[in-house]
Write an enzyme that holds these catalytic residues in place. Structure first.
Site, PDB file in Angstrom:
ATOM      1  CG  HIS A  83     -18.608  20.029 -12.708  1.00 18.32           C
ATOM      2  ND1 HIS A  83     -18.817  19.584 -11.421  1.00 18.32           N
ATOM      3  CD2 HIS A  83     -17.474  19.434 -13.137  1.00 18.32           C
ATOM      4  CE1 HIS A  83     -17.853  18.742 -11.098  1.00 18.32           C
ATOM      5  NE2 HIS A  83     -17.019  18.633 -12.115  1.00 18.32           N
ATOM      6  CB  CYS A 109     -17.576  15.436 -13.031  1.00 24.11           C
ATOM      7  SG  CYS A 109     -15.946  15.482 -12.295  1.00 24.11           S
ATOM      8  CE  LYS A 112      -3.615  19.503 -15.468  1.00 27.49           C
ATOM      9  NZ  LYS A 112      -3.525  18.670 -14.304  1.00 27.49           N
ATOM     10  CG  ASP A 149     -15.997  19.660  -7.867  1.00 27.31           C
ATOM     11  OD1 ASP A 149     -15.377  20.354  -8.682  1.00 27.31           O
ATOM     12  OD2 ASP A 149     -16.080  18.415  -7.944  1.00 27.31           O
ATOM     13  CD  GLN A 171     -12.774  17.956  -5.463  1.00 31.75           C
ATOM     14  OE1 GLN A 171     -13.749  17.942  -6.214  1.00 31.75           O
ATOM     15  NE2 GLN A 171     -11.589  17.552  -5.850  1.00 31.75           N
ATOM     16  NE  ARG A 229     -11.018  11.914  -5.154  1.00 27.21           N
ATOM     17  CZ  ARG A 229     -10.586  13.047  -5.697  1.00 27.21           C
ATOM     18  NH1 ARG A 229      -9.360  13.458  -5.451  1.00 27.21           N
ATOM     19  NH2 ARG A 229     -11.372  13.750  -6.483  1.00 27.21           N
ATOM     20  CG  HIS A 258     -14.017  19.271 -14.597  1.00 29.41           C
ATOM     21  ND1 HIS A 258     -14.693  18.191 -14.085  1.00 29.41           N
ATOM     22  CD2 HIS A 258     -13.875  19.022 -15.913  1.00 29.41           C
ATOM     23  CE1 HIS A 258     -14.949  17.327 -15.055  1.00 29.41           C
ATOM     24  NE2 HIS A 258     -14.462  17.810 -16.174  1.00 29.41           N
TER      25      HIS A 258
END
Ligand SMILES: [Zn+2]
Length: 570
Positions: free
Chosen positions: A309, A258, A393, A307, A305, A287, A439
């Site tokens: 946005h 993000c 979410k 991912d 990911q 991580r 997200h």
């Protein structure tokens, strides 16, 4: 945190003069402690990110040494000279007080030398092997294990029964992934077969992204910690971040995409007419998961990911969420054939003060989420009070072929990120407004998703995903020339082909092709050579004779259709 422990006959110390403004308020007097363990302690800058955890580990390390030298008396002695990167005085003092408390809780008699003073001291250190030890303490471990010993814990010890996850066994048999616990603990490697599957998944998601207007971007993997401070990760996520220092600056590997995407959208000004602006990235994140929690591909330390946005105006939320629900349905039910799917809507509730963003904006956004779910006729459970502090979410769970429920996609609204990064657009009336961020990750972690797919399909990956789509087998060596011709024709049609022209019986070759989970075999002998055909056999042992070019065309079409099962022999 750096610690030097000295096992002493005695130590004497006396505060002489304040060294810093923030010096502790104390009564000046001489102290003498006998038969004790003195812990010279320097709190470092890095410790500030996870002070409590670091202190806990420090207390454990000191207690460990004290236990070995058999003393119940400890002196905590601030000594900043152990580090070149001291923490702020406030953090240091806080850490020292906490350390004292933690040791007292473990029934030690603890004295603490004053913080922020020039002190005079003299000491008589004993002369045995454990009398002088130095330790480096982090939030992760009290003593850094040498050679990744901690990571070996996830492997079975000899003679110990170790429950291996199905995907780990399948992954090894099909050569999909491997781990190198000594050199890159918790970080999967993908040899060619695995990289193929992964790239197929990425390719498909890339097509879905394009169709949905999610433009692909690329952002770096390493940022200065200033970014993580702005995003809030340094506060909330420090324990799981990899951070390091280089040439006097602090850096961190990205644990989330993000903030990077926030910088991309910040590169230029925006008008309300530009929205929605939707960025996607196959972003690799790092991580620091606990080594005991690493299980094959399900939990790893380097994950990628799919991912995305989406920066949207509040009036665009419903339409965007509805289109994401369409993609999720298509993906999980049609393409991957999961048997069931359920939606969870997490909303604001309970402790009102923990949420950021005004309640009216939340209510409107939550209504838009409900409306999108209703519009798509999706049943859902509403979980009041379970929203993150920054927005409501939707989570999507799916049930696989063996009955396991997995949480896969997350679609999360966020009022906080645009605020933190100052992202804005000029509205129709000329005023400046903040967009809302969506997200979204559909596969979630690509690595975890591959693990789930291996278990769901029991290794029998659909033709479009399978590293080998067809194995060409010869009945006998006299058909080898035609076998080569057939394999070349299939490859020319863009198919992934493996050959088995060995001297073994056809029965053995079929068994091997089954073990390799190839969806199709193309068996050739003199008859097929004469007719320009192949005897097609699928993994369910259904058979059908097809012309070579017809088979190539049909299999390419089946693969493009993303069929979950081979159907050409049905
Ligand atoms: Zn995000």
């Amino acid at each position: 945190m750096k610690i030097v422990t000295l096992h002493c006959d005695w130590i004497e110390f006396e505060a002489k003069k304040e060294a810093i403004k923030a010096a502790e308020k104390i009564e000046k007097k001489k102290h003498r402690v006998e038969e004790c363990l003195v812990a010279f302690t320097a709190v470092e800058k890095d410790d500030e990110r996870a002070l409590q955890k670091t202190v806990g580990n420090a207390a454990a390390a000191i207690a460990d040494v004290a236990g070995q030298v058999k003393t119940k008396t400890v002196v905590v002695y601030p000594w900043v000279h152990l580090t070149s990167r001291p923490s702020s005085p406030a953090a240091a003092q806080e850490a020292l007080v906490q350390l004292e408390d933690a040791l007292k809780k473990q029934k030690f008699a603890v004295s603490r030398a004053p913080f922020g003073w020039y002190k005079q001291f003299s000491i008589a250190v004993k002369g045995h092997p454990l009398a002088e030890l130095s330790r480096e303490i982090t939030a992760v471990a009290a003593v850094k294990p040498k050679g990744g010993a901690a990571d070996k814990q996830v492997q079975a010890k000899p003679g110990e029964k170790h429950e291996e996850r199905a995907h780990v066994k399948i992954g090894r048999e099909l050569d999909i992934f491997h781990m190198e616990p000594e050199l890159a603990p918790g970080m999967p490697f993908y040899p060619p077969a695995g990289a193929l599957v992964r790239n197929q998944l990425i390719g498909y998601m890339r097509a879905l992204n394009e169709a949905g207007g999610w433009e692909e971007v690329w952002t770096p993997h390493v940022f200065k910690t200033d970014l993580w401070r702005t995003s809030g990760h340094l506060e909330a996520y420090a324990d799981r971040m990899y951070v390091f220092e280089k040439d006097g600056s602090d850096y961190g590997l990205k644990p989330m995409n993000c903030p990077g995407h926030a910088l991309v959208i910040k590169r230029r000004p925006w008008s309300y007419k530009d929205f929605p602006v939707k960025y996607s990235e196959f972003g690799t994140l790092y991580r620091d998961e606990q080594s005991g929690e690493l299980t094959g591909l399900l939990r790893v330390r380097a994950l990628t990911q799919d991912d995305g946005h989406g920066f949207v105006r509040p009036d665009q939320i419903q339409a965007e969420i509805a289109s994401l629900i369409d993609v999720v349905k298509k993906l999980y039910l049609d393409v991957f054939g999961f048997s069931e799917m359920r939606f969870n809507l997490s909303t604001r509730g309970g402790e009102e003060t923990k949420y950021i963003g005004d309640a009216a904006a939340w209510e409107k956004a939550t209504k838009a989420l409900r409306a999108a779910l209703d519009q798509k006729k999706m049943k859902y459970d509403e979980k009041k009070g379970e929203a993150a502090f920054y927005g409501p979410k939707i989570d999507v769970d799916v049930k696989d072929s063996v009955g396991t429920w997995w949480q896969l996609s997350t679609i999360q609204l966020d009022f906080n990120l645009p605020e933190r990064f100052g992202i804005e657009y000029v509205d129709s009336d000329g005023s400046k407004k903040r967009p809302v961020v969506i997200h979204r990750a559909l596969y979630g972690s690509l690595d975890r998703f591959m693990g789930i797919l291996l278990e769901h399909f029991k290794g029998r990956l659909p033709p479009w995903l399978s590293p080998v789509q067809v194995k060409v087998l010869t009945l006998s060596q006299e058909s080898e020339d035609y076998g080569r011709k057939a394999a070349a024709a299939l490859r020319a049609a863009g198919l992934r082909v493996r050959e088995d022209f060995g001297a073994e019986t056809i029965g053995k070759k079929i068994v091997l092709a089954h073990a390799e989970k190839a969806p199709y075999m193309a068996i050739v002998g003199p008859k097929e050579a004469a007719a320009g055909s192949v005897s097609v056999r699928d993994w369910n042992d259904k058979q059908k004779a097809l012309k070579l070019d017809e088979f190539a065309k049909k299999l390419a079409a089946e693969s493009a259709s993303k069929a979950a099962e081979p159907r050409l022999c049905a």
